[in-house]
Write an enzyme that holds these catalytic residues in place. Structure first.
Site, PDB file in Angstrom:
ATOM      1  N   ASN A  65      18.336 -49.489  -3.036  1.00  5.62           N
ATOM      2  CA  ASN A  65      17.846 -48.959  -1.755  1.00  5.62           C
ATOM      3  C   ASN A  65      18.417 -49.648  -0.517  1.00  5.62           C
ATOM      4  O   ASN A  65      17.852 -49.571   0.582  1.00  5.62           O
ATOM      5  CB  ASN A  65      16.313 -48.862  -1.742  1.00  5.62           C
ATOM      6  CG  ASN A  65      15.636 -50.214  -1.831  1.00  5.62           C
ATOM      7  OD1 ASN A  65      16.294 -51.248  -1.823  1.00  5.62           O
ATOM      8  ND2 ASN A  65      14.317 -50.212  -1.902  1.00  5.62           N
ATOM      9  N   HIS A 106      16.777 -54.506   2.990  1.00  6.11           N
ATOM     10  CA  HIS A 106      15.425 -55.067   3.021  1.00  6.11           C
ATOM     11  C   HIS A 106      14.995 -55.263   4.463  1.00  6.11           C
ATOM     12  O   HIS A 106      15.812 -55.639   5.305  1.00  6.11           O
ATOM     13  CB  HIS A 106      15.395 -56.441   2.322  1.00  6.11           C
ATOM     14  CG  HIS A 106      14.118 -57.204   2.574  1.00  6.11           C
ATOM     15  ND1 HIS A 106      12.971 -56.980   1.835  1.00  6.11           N
ATOM     16  CD2 HIS A 106      13.790 -58.141   3.509  1.00  6.11           C
ATOM     17  CE1 HIS A 106      12.004 -57.761   2.299  1.00  6.11           C
ATOM     18  NE2 HIS A 106      12.465 -58.478   3.315  1.00  6.11           N
ATOM     19  N   THR A 109      10.368 -46.984   0.736  1.00  8.69           N
ATOM     20  CA  THR A 109      10.882 -47.809  -0.373  1.00  8.69           C
ATOM     21  C   THR A 109      11.785 -46.998  -1.304  1.00  8.69           C
ATOM     22  O   THR A 109      12.839 -47.473  -1.724  1.00  8.69           O
ATOM     23  CB  THR A 109       9.696 -48.418  -1.160  1.00  8.69           C
ATOM     24  OG1 THR A 109       8.929 -49.213  -0.243  1.00  8.69           O
ATOM     25  CG2 THR A 109      10.175 -49.283  -2.305  1.00  8.69           C
ATOM     26  N   ARG A 147      17.799 -45.485   4.291  1.00 12.93           N
ATOM     27  CA  ARG A 147      17.643 -45.135   2.874  1.00 12.93           C
ATOM     28  C   ARG A 147      17.753 -43.632   2.651  1.00 12.93           C
ATOM     29  O   ARG A 147      18.284 -43.194   1.633  1.00 12.93           O
ATOM     30  CB  ARG A 147      16.323 -45.689   2.341  1.00 12.93           C
ATOM     31  CG  ARG A 147      16.355 -47.213   2.162  1.00 12.93           C
ATOM     32  CD  ARG A 147      14.975 -47.772   1.851  1.00 12.93           C
ATOM     33  NE  ARG A 147      14.978 -49.192   1.545  1.00 12.93           N
ATOM     34  CZ  ARG A 147      13.885 -49.946   1.476  1.00 12.93           C
ATOM     35  NH1 ARG A 147      12.695 -49.399   1.719  1.00 12.93           N
ATOM     36  NH2 ARG A 147      13.961 -51.224   1.175  1.00 12.93           N
ATOM     37  N   TYR A 174      11.005 -62.734  -3.245  1.00 11.50           N
ATOM     38  CA  TYR A 174      10.241 -61.654  -3.860  1.00 11.50           C
ATOM     39  C   TYR A 174       9.002 -62.164  -4.612  1.00 11.50           C
ATOM     40  O   TYR A 174       8.528 -61.498  -5.533  1.00 11.50           O
ATOM     41  CB  TYR A 174      11.143 -60.842  -4.787  1.00 11.50           C
ATOM     42  CG  TYR A 174      12.065 -59.879  -4.062  1.00 11.50           C
ATOM     43  CD1 TYR A 174      11.557 -58.927  -3.168  1.00 11.50           C
ATOM     44  CD2 TYR A 174      13.446 -59.903  -4.274  1.00 11.50           C
ATOM     45  CE1 TYR A 174      12.400 -58.038  -2.506  1.00 11.50           C
ATOM     46  CE2 TYR A 174      14.298 -59.005  -3.621  1.00 11.50           C
ATOM     47  CZ  TYR A 174      13.761 -58.071  -2.740  1.00 11.50           C
ATOM     48  OH  TYR A 174      14.586 -57.186  -2.096  1.00 11.50           O
ATOM     49  N   GLU A 199      10.039 -65.158   5.897  1.00 16.03           N
ATOM     50  CA  GLU A 199      11.313 -64.785   5.269  1.00 16.03           C
ATOM     51  C   GLU A 199      12.509 -65.273   6.078  1.00 16.03           C
ATOM     52  O   GLU A 199      13.517 -65.704   5.509  1.00 16.03           O
ATOM     53  CB  GLU A 199      11.370 -63.263   5.090  1.00 16.03           C
ATOM     54  CG  GLU A 199      10.350 -62.765   4.063  1.00 16.03           C
ATOM     55  CD  GLU A 199      10.292 -61.251   3.936  1.00 16.03           C
ATOM     56  OE1 GLU A 199      11.003 -60.540   4.692  1.00 16.03           O
ATOM     57  OE2 GLU A 199       9.539 -60.772   3.083  1.00 16.03           O
ATOM     58  N   PHE A 257       9.258 -54.265 -12.544  1.00 20.49           N
ATOM     59  CA  PHE A 257      10.608 -54.168 -11.986  1.00 20.49           C
ATOM     60  C   PHE A 257      11.139 -55.511 -11.470  1.00 20.49           C
ATOM     61  O   PHE A 257      12.255 -55.581 -10.956  1.00 20.49           O
ATOM     62  CB  PHE A 257      10.645 -53.120 -10.861  1.00 20.49           C
ATOM     63  CG  PHE A 257       9.661 -53.374  -9.739  1.00 20.49           C
ATOM     64  CD1 PHE A 257       9.965 -54.250  -8.704  1.00 20.49           C
ATOM     65  CD2 PHE A 257       8.435 -52.716  -9.708  1.00 20.49           C
ATOM     66  CE1 PHE A 257       9.066 -54.482  -7.665  1.00 20.49           C
ATOM     67  CE2 PHE A 257       7.526 -52.944  -8.671  1.00 20.49           C
ATOM     68  CZ  PHE A 257       7.848 -53.830  -7.650  1.00 20.49           C
ATOM     69  N   ARG A 303      11.430 -51.331   9.985  1.00 16.64           N
ATOM     70  CA  ARG A 303      10.960 -50.584   8.808  1.00 16.64           C
ATOM     71  C   ARG A 303      11.134 -49.073   9.028  1.00 16.64           C
ATOM     72  O   ARG A 303      11.488 -48.343   8.108  1.00 16.64           O
ATOM     73  CB  ARG A 303       9.485 -50.881   8.519  1.00 16.64           C
ATOM     74  CG  ARG A 303       9.183 -52.303   8.121  1.00 16.64           C
ATOM     75  CD  ARG A 303       9.405 -52.614   6.674  1.00 16.64           C
ATOM     76  NE  ARG A 303       8.511 -51.943   5.770  1.00 16.64           N
ATOM     77  CZ  ARG A 303       8.467 -52.201   4.459  1.00 16.64           C
ATOM     78  NH1 ARG A 303       9.268 -53.124   3.920  1.00 16.64           N
ATOM     79  NH2 ARG A 303       7.646 -51.560   3.673  1.00 16.64           N
ATOM     80  N   LYS A 305      21.771 -55.264   1.298  1.00 15.85           N
ATOM     81  CA  LYS A 305      21.761 -55.596  -0.129  1.00 15.85           C
ATOM     82  C   LYS A 305      23.135 -55.376  -0.788  1.00 15.85           C
ATOM     83  O   LYS A 305      24.019 -54.740  -0.206  1.00 15.85           O
ATOM     84  CB  LYS A 305      20.668 -54.758  -0.816  1.00 15.85           C
ATOM     85  CG  LYS A 305      19.239 -55.138  -0.390  1.00 15.85           C
ATOM     86  CD  LYS A 305      18.209 -54.291  -1.147  1.00 15.85           C
ATOM     87  CE  LYS A 305      16.780 -54.692  -0.792  1.00 15.85           C
ATOM     88  NZ  LYS A 305      15.778 -53.858  -1.537  1.00 15.85           N
TER      89      LYS A 305
HETATM   90  P1  DAT Z   1      10.278 -52.496   0.367  1.00 13.53           P
HETATM   91  O1  DAT Z   1      11.656 -52.994   0.006  1.00 13.53           O
HETATM   92  O2  DAT Z   1      10.321 -51.086   0.901  1.00 13.53           O
HETATM   93  O3  DAT Z   1       9.532 -53.439   1.258  1.00 13.53           O
HETATM   94  P2  DAT Z   1       8.525 -53.431  -1.764  1.00 13.53           P
HETATM   95  O4  DAT Z   1       8.350 -54.682  -0.991  1.00 13.53           O
HETATM   96  O5  DAT Z   1       7.316 -52.714  -2.227  1.00 13.53           O
HETATM   97  O6  DAT Z   1       9.450 -52.375  -0.996  1.00 13.53           O
HETATM   98  O7  DAT Z   1       9.393 -53.765  -3.064  1.00 13.53           O
HETATM   99  C1  DAT Z   1      10.510 -54.608  -2.989  1.00 13.53           C
HETATM  100  C2  DAT Z   1      11.635 -53.998  -3.762  1.00 13.53           C
HETATM  101  O8  DAT Z   1      11.269 -53.870  -5.133  1.00 13.53           O
HETATM  102  C3  DAT Z   1      12.005 -52.581  -3.318  1.00 13.53           C
HETATM  103  O9  DAT Z   1      12.904 -52.575  -2.241  1.00 13.53           O
HETATM  104  C4  DAT Z   1      12.606 -52.028  -4.578  1.00 13.53           C
HETATM  105  C5  DAT Z   1      11.807 -52.683  -5.669  1.00 13.53           C
HETATM  106  N1  DAT Z   1      10.707 -51.819  -6.111  1.00 13.53           N
HETATM  107  C6  DAT Z   1       9.537 -51.609  -5.467  1.00 13.53           C
HETATM  108  N2  DAT Z   1       8.762 -50.755  -6.138  1.00 13.53           N
HETATM  109  C7  DAT Z   1       9.463 -50.417  -7.249  1.00 13.53           C
HETATM  110  C8  DAT Z   1       9.217 -49.558  -8.354  1.00 13.53           C
HETATM  111  N3  DAT Z   1       8.074 -48.870  -8.466  1.00 13.53           N
HETATM  112  N4  DAT Z   1      10.183 -49.445  -9.305  1.00 13.53           N
HETATM  113  C9  DAT Z   1      11.332 -50.135  -9.200  1.00 13.53           C
HETATM  114  N5  DAT Z   1      11.639 -50.951  -8.184  1.00 13.53           N
HETATM  115  C10 DAT Z   1      10.712 -51.094  -7.222  1.00 13.53           C
HETATM  116 MG    MG Z   2       8.788 -55.341   0.876  1.00 12.73          MG
END
Ligand code: DAT
Ligand code: MG
Length: 149
Positions: free
Chosen positions: A112, A115, A91, A102, A49, A126, A57, A85, A9
Site C-alpha cells: 500500500n 505510511h 488502508t 493508495r 509496528y 514515530e 499479518f 492520512r 514504502k
Molecule cells: P495504515 O497503514 O493505514 O495506518 P494500519 O496501521 O491498520 O494501517 O496497519 C499497518 C499496516 O499493516 C497496513 O499499512 C498494512 C498492514 N495491514 C493492516 N491491516 C491488514 C490486514 N487486514 N491484512 C494484511 N495487512 C494488513
Molecule cells: Mg497505521
C-alpha cells in the site's frame, strides 16, 4: 507544530513513485522537517509496528517494510496527521478513492505504498523513532505565510 511520519514504502521506491508521492504532500502545503533514504532493520520495523504484534499479518508486514530501502519523511503543518492520512487514502488500496495515493497507485493491502501516522501522539513517537533531533530542521519557508494563517 504538529508532525507526522511518512514512509515511502519499498514498493513505491522500487516503482519510481518517490517523487510523485513527496510532490503530493509538498503541494498540499505540508512542510518537510526531515528526510532520509534508508534500509529499515527488523528491530526498527518491530518498534514502528509494535501495535500490530500478534496479528496474523505482522510477520508479512515486517518482511515487506524491511525488503528494500524506503524514504522516511517528517512532515509538519496544521493538522499534519489528518491531512496526510487524507492524502494517503484508506488502508486497503482497492477501497481507497481515486485521487488518494493508495487509490491512484495501489491494489493490495500488503503493497500500500506509503505510511502516515494515525494520531498526533503516534506522529511525535514515530518521528522520534526514525530521526534524531539533529536530523530535524526547523526552517522558515518563504511560502509559510501563504499556507499557514
Ligand atoms: P495504515 O497503514 O493505514 O495506518 P494500519 O496501521 O491498520 O494501517 O496497519 C499497518 C499496516 O499493516 C497496513 O499499512 C498494512 C498492514 N495491514 C493492516 N491491516 C491488514 C490486514 N487486514 N491484512 C494484511 N495487512 C494488513
Ligand atoms: Mg497505521
Amino acid at each position: 507544530m504538529e508532525r507526522t511520519l511518512i514512509i515511502v514504502k519499498p514498493d513505491a521506491v522500487q516503482r519510481g513513485l518517490t517523487g510523485e508521492i513527496i510532490r503530493r504532500f509538498e503541494q498540499r502545503g505540508l512542510k518537510i522537517a526531515g528526510m532520509k533514504f534508508m534500509q529499515v532493520s527488523a528491530a526498527l520495523a518491530e518498534t514502528h509496528y509494535a501495535e500490530h504484534v500478534g496479528k496474523p499479518f505482522f510477520e508479512g508486514l515486517v518482511k515487506y517494510i524491511t525488503s528494500s530501502p524506503v524514504v522516511v519523511i517528517a512532515l509538519e503543518g496544521t493538522k499534519a496527521v489528518e491531512a496526510a492520512r487524507a492524502t494517503i487514502g484508506k488502508t486497503k488500496p482497492f477501497e481507497s478513492p481515486a485521487g488518494t495515493i493508495r487509490g491512484d497507485f495501489g491494489l493490495e493491502v500488503g503493497r500500500n505504498l506509503v505510511h502516515g501516522s494515525d494520531s498526533v501522539e503516534s506522529g511525535a513517537r514515530e518521528v522520534a523513532n526514525f530521526f534524531t533531533d539533529a536530523e530535524l530542521v526547523s526552517w522558515p519557508r518563504n511560502t509559510d505565510p501563504w499556507i499557514f494563517e
